[in-house]
Design a protein around this motif. Structure first.
Motif, PDB file in Angstrom:
ATOM      1  N   GLU A 134       0.509  -1.221   0.090  1.00 19.10           N
ATOM      2  CA  GLU A 134       0.149  -0.113  -0.153  1.00 19.10           C
ATOM      3  C   GLU A 134       0.931   1.387   0.562  1.00 19.10           C
ATOM      4  OE1 GLU A 134       0.445  -0.228   4.731  1.00 19.10           O
ATOM      5  OE2 GLU A 134       0.418  -1.663   2.749  1.00 19.10           O
ATOM      6  N   ASN A 135       2.288   1.737   0.317  1.00 20.11           N
ATOM      7  CA  ASN A 135       2.877   2.737   0.791  1.00 20.11           C
ATOM      8  C   ASN A 135       4.147   2.295  -0.843  1.00 20.11           C
ATOM      9  OD1 ASN A 135       2.088   3.180   3.247  1.00 20.11           O
ATOM     10  ND2 ASN A 135       3.291   0.680   3.873  1.00 20.11           N
ATOM     11  N   ARG A 136       3.787   1.428  -1.964  1.00 26.57           N
ATOM     12  CA  ARG A 136       4.484   1.528  -2.689  1.00 26.57           C
ATOM     13  C   ARG A 136       4.064   1.667  -3.965  1.00 26.57           C
ATOM     14  NH1 ARG A 136       9.832  -0.689  -1.172  1.00 26.57           N
ATOM     15  NH2 ARG A 136      11.012   0.640  -3.448  1.00 26.57           N
ATOM     16  N   VAL A 137       2.459   2.357  -3.919  1.00 30.20           N
ATOM     17  CA  VAL A 137       1.803   2.750  -4.936  1.00 30.20           C
ATOM     18  C   VAL A 137       1.936   3.549  -5.631  1.00 30.20           C
ATOM     19  CG1 VAL A 137      -1.119   3.447  -5.449  1.00 30.20           C
ATOM     20  CG2 VAL A 137      -0.220   1.389  -3.753  1.00 30.20           C
ATOM     21  N   HIS A 138       1.912   4.128  -7.203  1.00 32.38           N
ATOM     22  CA  HIS A 138       2.404   5.170  -8.059  1.00 32.38           C
ATOM     23  C   HIS A 138       0.900   5.050  -8.966  1.00 32.38           C
ATOM     24  CE1 HIS A 138       4.669   2.522 -10.829  1.00 32.38           C
ATOM     25  NE2 HIS A 138       4.922   1.694  -9.639  1.00 32.38           N
ATOM     26  N   ALA A 139       0.755   6.375  -9.979  1.00 32.50           N
ATOM     27  CA  ALA A 139       0.294   6.645 -11.340  1.00 32.50           C
ATOM     28  C   ALA A 139       0.340   5.779 -11.971  1.00 32.50           C
ATOM     29  CB  ALA A 139      -0.232   7.818 -11.606  1.00 32.50           C
ATOM     30  N   GLY A 140       1.651   4.859 -12.154  1.00 32.47           N
ATOM     31  CA  GLY A 140       1.986   3.960 -13.147  1.00 32.47           C
ATOM     32  C   GLY A 140       1.558   2.401 -12.951  1.00 32.47           C
ATOM     33  N   MET A 141       1.169   2.564 -12.282  1.00 34.71           N
ATOM     34  CA  MET A 141       0.473   0.865 -12.030  1.00 34.71           C
ATOM     35  C   MET A 141      -0.229   0.343 -13.407  1.00 34.71           C
ATOM     36  SD  MET A 141       1.041   0.156  -7.528  1.00 34.71           S
ATOM     37  CE  MET A 141       0.266  -1.320  -7.747  1.00 34.71           C
ATOM     38  N   PRO A 142       0.507  -1.097 -13.470  1.00 35.03           N
ATOM     39  CA  PRO A 142      -1.071  -1.371 -14.051  1.00 35.03           C
ATOM     40  C   PRO A 142      -2.160  -1.238 -13.381  1.00 35.03           C
ATOM     41  CG  PRO A 142       0.167  -3.467 -13.135  1.00 35.03           C
ATOM     42  CD  PRO A 142       0.856  -2.096 -12.821  1.00 35.03           C
ATOM     43  N   PRO A 143      -3.482  -1.997 -14.448  1.00 37.34           N
ATOM     44  CA  PRO A 143      -4.446  -2.316 -13.340  1.00 37.34           C
ATOM     45  C   PRO A 143      -4.275  -3.185 -12.203  1.00 37.34           C
ATOM     46  CG  PRO A 143      -4.905  -2.308 -15.598  1.00 37.34           C
ATOM     47  CD  PRO A 143      -3.407  -1.757 -15.533  1.00 37.34           C
ATOM     48  N   VAL A 144      -5.493  -3.450 -11.235  1.00 34.95           N
ATOM     49  CA  VAL A 144      -5.407  -4.120 -10.300  1.00 34.95           C
ATOM     50  C   VAL A 144      -6.610  -4.249 -10.088  1.00 34.95           C
ATOM     51  CG1 VAL A 144      -4.499  -5.138  -8.249  1.00 34.95           C
ATOM     52  CG2 VAL A 144      -2.760  -3.007  -9.428  1.00 34.95           C
ATOM     53  N   PHE A 145      -6.580  -6.095  -9.924  1.00 38.80           N
ATOM     54  CA  PHE A 145      -8.179  -6.733  -9.562  1.00 38.80           C
ATOM     55  C   PHE A 145      -7.910  -6.964  -8.224  1.00 38.80           C
ATOM     56  CE2 PHE A 145     -10.281 -10.815  -8.574  1.00 38.80           C
ATOM     57  CZ  PHE A 145     -11.804 -10.100  -9.498  1.00 38.80           C
ATOM     58  N   LEU A 146      -8.884  -6.760  -6.948  1.00 40.94           N
ATOM     59  CA  LEU A 146      -8.800  -7.757  -5.404  1.00 40.94           C
ATOM     60  C   LEU A 146      -9.666  -8.090  -5.071  1.00 40.94           C
ATOM     61  CD1 LEU A 146      -7.837  -3.887  -3.895  1.00 40.94           C
ATOM     62  CD2 LEU A 146      -5.849  -6.057  -4.535  1.00 40.94           C
ATOM     63  N   MET A 147      -9.620  -9.749  -4.402  1.00 39.78           N
ATOM     64  CA  MET A 147     -10.030 -10.412  -4.111  1.00 39.78           C
ATOM     65  C   MET A 147      -9.983 -11.372  -2.534  1.00 39.78           C
ATOM     66  SD  MET A 147     -12.388 -13.902  -6.075  1.00 39.78           S
ATOM     67  CE  MET A 147     -10.635 -14.524  -4.679  1.00 39.78           C
ATOM     68  N   HIS A 148     -11.257 -11.016  -1.914  1.00 41.69           N
ATOM     69  CA  HIS A 148     -10.481 -11.686  -0.978  1.00 41.69           C
ATOM     70  C   HIS A 148     -12.265 -11.994  -0.214  1.00 41.69           C
ATOM     71  CE1 HIS A 148      -7.265 -10.440   1.795  1.00 41.69           C
ATOM     72  NE2 HIS A 148      -8.207 -11.237   2.866  1.00 41.69           N
ATOM     73  N   ALA A 149     -11.822 -12.216   0.699  1.00 42.44           N
ATOM     74  CA  ALA A 149     -13.340 -12.907   1.927  1.00 42.44           C
ATOM     75  C   ALA A 149     -13.157 -12.240   3.037  1.00 42.44           C
ATOM     76  CB  ALA A 149     -13.025 -14.520   2.027  1.00 42.44           C
ATOM     77  N   GLN A 150     -14.372 -12.018   3.281  1.00 46.57           N
ATOM     78  CA  GLN A 150     -14.356 -11.376   4.254  1.00 46.57           C
ATOM     79  C   GLN A 150     -14.334 -11.367   6.227  1.00 46.57           C
ATOM     80  OE1 GLN A 150     -17.425  -7.268   4.251  1.00 46.57           O
ATOM     81  NE2 GLN A 150     -18.456  -8.703   2.835  1.00 46.57           N
ATOM     82  N   ASP A 151     -14.319 -13.200   6.080  1.00 45.47           N
ATOM     83  CA  ASP A 151     -13.590 -13.931   7.102  1.00 45.47           C
ATOM     84  C   ASP A 151     -12.823 -14.789   7.582  1.00 45.47           C
ATOM     85  OD1 ASP A 151     -14.431 -15.461   5.463  1.00 45.47           O
ATOM     86  OD2 ASP A 151     -15.903 -16.787   6.700  1.00 45.47           O
ATOM     87  N   ASP A 152     -12.362 -13.787   6.618  1.00 46.50           N
ATOM     88  CA  ASP A 152     -10.353 -14.520   6.482  1.00 46.50           C
ATOM     89  C   ASP A 152      -9.130 -14.186   7.594  1.00 46.50           C
ATOM     90  OD1 ASP A 152      -7.766 -15.096   6.106  1.00 46.50           O
ATOM     91  OD2 ASP A 152      -7.981 -14.995   3.666  1.00 46.50           O
ATOM     92  N   PRO A 153      -9.644 -15.514   8.051  1.00 48.43           N
ATOM     93  CA  PRO A 153      -9.265 -15.495   9.548  1.00 48.43           C
ATOM     94  C   PRO A 153      -7.399 -15.390   9.689  1.00 48.43           C
ATOM     95  CG  PRO A 153      -9.287 -17.726   9.070  1.00 48.43           C
ATOM     96  CD  PRO A 153     -10.068 -16.871   7.889  1.00 48.43           C
TER      97      PRO A 153
END
Length: 330
Positions: free
Chosen positions: A245-264
């Motif tokens: 999250e601290n290395r993000v910049h405008a030149g990054m490629p498109p990013v798809f994110l997926m997660h389960a909200q109950d991930d322990p």
């Protein structure tokens, strides 16, 4: 997490590669393996192999009765190649998880490779080095392998029937952290050039991060990944530097994110933090959250659940990004 005591440890040094392959077949005849295994560093890994490391495979129990292996003490990073019967021009680099303690082979690697190659993509599964084992590059050793993997894929794209401008990196758990770092740090020179492939870009054309480890900052850090990546008592600047999250910049490629909200294991806050950072930077991003599912499910046990659609979600998103052809099967 401790491995089951019944896991079978196969030492390549003690048994030899051929004996290991033979025992694996006797223990559990699994589905087809890769079409080819390509070494990433034919002349040897950067800085050489630390003394005392011997790469070996562990067979693990699982409730599905499926072949389930993990690579420990990786010394020979490689790409396992799965070629489709009818290539559609796309290429996928899969980076499995394992908490930076080992590298999962089947559950988040070969199973996904077979799924997506059956739909037209040339799929490469990365076996990468683990950062806590004395490599000269330290925490950047896995990133060296990931950057090199993208360049090797592009160098052989024509021979494999892939378009070098349609490379998706797909990372799971700690592999999601590595895929995220690759998407953010592709232009950083983390190793010296070794051959002509280094002239090719290491930037993936898109990144899909599946229940990813993102942050190294407590309380949301995955403790096992943090320990193996940056140690037990890292300085604050190192903690920050290894949070995606601290290395993000405008030149990054498109990013798809997926997660389960109950991930322990890896709190969903990892994905939420990265999504917020990407939006702030003006990066293209899509996020899908499931109410349940836990951690590390991959393609297992998803039939009949809301999670069974996640490969289709990536396929649809990939078509929008120009990775997959219009009308390609989900």
């Amino acid at each position: 997490m401790l491995l089951p005591r019944r896991a079978v440890l196969l030492s390549l040094a003690a048994l030899g590669a051929s004996a290991c392959a033979g025992l694996g077949k006797a223990a559990a005849p699994g589905p087809a393996g890769p079409d080819e295994v390509v070494p990433l560093w034919p002349a040897g890994v950067p800085g050489g192999v630390p003394a005392g490391l011997t790469e070996h495979i562990v067979y693990r129990d699982n409730p599905f009765g499926l072949l389930d292996r993990a690579a420990h003490d990786v010394t020979a990073p490689s790409l396992s190649v799965f070629r489709p019967a009818r290539p559609d021009g796309s290429a996928i680099l899969i980076i499995p998880g394992g908490g930076y303690k080992w590298v999962v082979i089947d559950k988040e690697g070969f199973e996904g490779a077979r799924h997506f190659s059956a739909r037209g993509a040339v799929v490469y599964v990365l076996r990468y080095r683990l950062p806590h084992q004395g490599w000269a590059a330290g925490a950047d050793a896995p990133l060296q392998d990931a950057q090199r993997a993208v360049r090797v894929i592009r160098s052989r794209a024509a021979a494999d029937g892939a378009d070098p401008a349609r490379v998706l990196v797909m990372g799971f758990s700690a592999g999601g952290h590595l895929a995220g770092m690759l998407a953010a740090r592709y232009r950083e020179p983390v190793y010296d050039a070794v051959d002509a492939a280094e002239a090719l870009p290491a930037r993936p054309d898109a990144a899909a991060l599946i229940y990813p480890v993102v942050t190294m900052t407590r309380p949301f850090a995955h403790e096992g990944s943090r320990l193996c990546l940056i140690g037990a008592d890292p300085p604050p600047e190192q903690v920050a530097a290894h949070g995606v999250e601290n290395r993000v910049h405008a030149g990054m490629p498109p990013v798809f994110l997926m997660h389960a909200q109950d991930d322990p294991a890896v709190p969903v806050d990892n994905t939420l933090l990265l999504h917020a950072a990407l939006r702030t930077a003006g990066c293209e991003t899509a996020m899908h959250l499931f109410e349940t599912g836990g951690h590390g499910f991959g393609l297992r046990g998803i039939a009949g659940t809301p999670r069974e659609v996640w490969p289709d979600l990536i396929a649809g998103w990939g078509r929008e990004q120009g990775l997959f052809p219009a009308g390609a099967p989900d």
